[in-house]
Design a protein around this motif. Sequence first.
Motif, short mmCIF file in Angstrom:
data_model
loop_
_atom_site.label_atom_id
_atom_site.label_comp_id
_atom_site.label_asym_id
_atom_site.label_seq_id
_atom_site.Cartn_x
_atom_site.Cartn_y
_atom_site.Cartn_z
N GLY A 181 31.94 47.49 45.86
CA GLY A 181 31.54 48.60 45.00
C GLY A 181 32.71 49.41 44.46
N GLY A 182 33.93 49.01 44.80
CA GLY A 182 35.10 49.78 44.37
C GLY A 182 35.81 49.16 43.17
N GLN A 183 36.88 49.81 42.77
CA GLN A 183 37.66 49.31 41.64
C GLN A 183 39.10 49.79 41.74
N VAL A 184 39.99 49.06 41.07
CA VAL A 184 41.32 49.60 40.78
C VAL A 184 41.11 50.25 39.42
N PRO A 185 41.05 51.60 39.38
CA PRO A 185 40.64 52.25 38.13
C PRO A 185 41.69 52.09 37.04
N ALA A 186 41.32 52.41 35.83
CA ALA A 186 42.21 52.33 34.68
C ALA A 186 43.58 52.90 35.03
N HIS A 187 44.63 52.11 34.79
CA HIS A 187 45.99 52.55 35.12
C HIS A 187 46.99 51.80 34.26
N THR A 188 48.23 52.26 34.32
CA THR A 188 49.32 51.58 33.59
C THR A 188 50.52 51.42 34.53
N HIS A 189 51.36 50.44 34.19
CA HIS A 189 52.66 50.28 34.85
C HIS A 189 53.71 50.47 33.75
N PRO A 190 54.43 51.59 33.79
CA PRO A 190 55.36 51.87 32.69
C PRO A 190 56.54 50.90 32.62
N ARG A 191 56.86 50.20 33.72
CA ARG A 191 58.07 49.38 33.70
C ARG A 191 57.85 47.90 33.91
N ALA A 192 56.59 47.39 33.87
CA ALA A 192 56.42 45.97 34.17
C ALA A 192 55.18 45.36 33.55
N ASP A 193 55.33 44.08 33.15
CA ASP A 193 54.17 43.23 32.93
C ASP A 193 53.65 42.84 34.31
N GLU A 194 52.39 42.40 34.34
CA GLU A 194 51.78 42.10 35.64
C GLU A 194 50.95 40.83 35.54
N TYR A 195 50.99 40.00 36.58
CA TYR A 195 49.98 38.96 36.71
C TYR A 195 49.30 39.14 38.04
N VAL A 196 47.99 38.93 38.01
CA VAL A 196 47.18 39.14 39.20
C VAL A 196 46.53 37.82 39.55
N CYS A 197 46.64 37.39 40.80
CA CYS A 197 45.90 36.22 41.27
C CYS A 197 44.86 36.70 42.26
N ILE A 198 43.60 36.46 41.94
CA ILE A 198 42.50 36.88 42.82
C ILE A 198 42.51 35.96 44.05
N MET A 199 42.57 36.56 45.22
CA MET A 199 42.61 35.78 46.47
C MET A 199 41.22 35.69 47.10
N GLU A 200 40.42 36.74 46.91
CA GLU A 200 39.08 36.76 47.51
C GLU A 200 38.20 37.65 46.66
N GLY A 201 36.99 37.17 46.36
CA GLY A 201 36.05 37.99 45.62
C GLY A 201 36.01 37.66 44.13
N THR A 202 35.25 38.47 43.42
CA THR A 202 35.08 38.30 41.97
C THR A 202 35.28 39.68 41.34
N PHE A 203 36.06 39.70 40.27
CA PHE A 203 36.41 40.98 39.65
C PHE A 203 36.15 40.94 38.15
N ASN A 204 35.68 42.07 37.65
CA ASN A 204 35.57 42.27 36.22
C ASN A 204 36.84 43.03 35.82
N GLY A 205 37.68 42.40 35.00
CA GLY A 205 38.94 43.03 34.66
C GLY A 205 39.11 43.16 33.17
N GLY A 206 40.02 44.03 32.75
CA GLY A 206 40.28 44.16 31.32
C GLY A 206 41.44 45.08 31.05
#
Length: 219
Positions: A104-129
Amino acid sequence: MASLPLSSIPLLFLLLIPTITADPDALQDFCVADTKSSTTFFNGLPCLNPSEVTGKHFTTSVLNKPANTSGNPFLYGVTITSPQALPGINTMGIALARVDVEKGGQVPAHTHPRADEYVCIMEGTFNGGFVDSNNNYYSQTVKAGDVFVFPRGTIHFLQNIHDGHGYMLAGFNSQNPGLAVTPLQTFASNPAVPPLAQAFQISEKDVRKIRKKLGGSGG
Ligand SMILES: *[C@@H]1O[C@H](CO)[C@@H](O)[C@H](O)[C@H]1NC(C)=O
């Protein structure tokens, strides 16, 4: 000296871009962080004397257990391979984070001012954007084993839509990507950003209500 044709100027800028957008290159094989130094301040961390460096400076176990999500209003927690946790990473221009998100949680809307990011989901299903600087929204549902990349500076989020705890590993092309959580940066700043009511087209009362909920002090 022959002058450059005008048409080559845009090309020159393109050639310069990689040198001005990434972390600066290391000037030695490694610069293991002297995490105890409190007297020297500059861009990055000072280097340990190479004679004091051992294998343990290049490994860490900080990602082998879930990040602490307790007390987080959005139900997520982050552990990152900072130079404090992994001194050998200092000046390498990379970092890896483990992000745990409760049901029921989320990583809320955020930015990283100094980096591009790649995320690999290890467990679960996420709606991302993420939203680009033209306000175009790009979204996908990602599950264990899937990778989502987020361009530097764009507002992005990942919402756990799986029936349980989930987690991901997030890689960055900076040892210090920075994390600005948009709702907190906007509504929990200290002191308050003055013209929020007009910016969001809401009342001052609503601003105070949101600030109170998100932990902004005063104003
Ligand atoms: C987890 O975070 C909470 C809230 O910040 C804190 O009270 C608690 O001590 C932390 N637990 C661990 C194991 O670090």
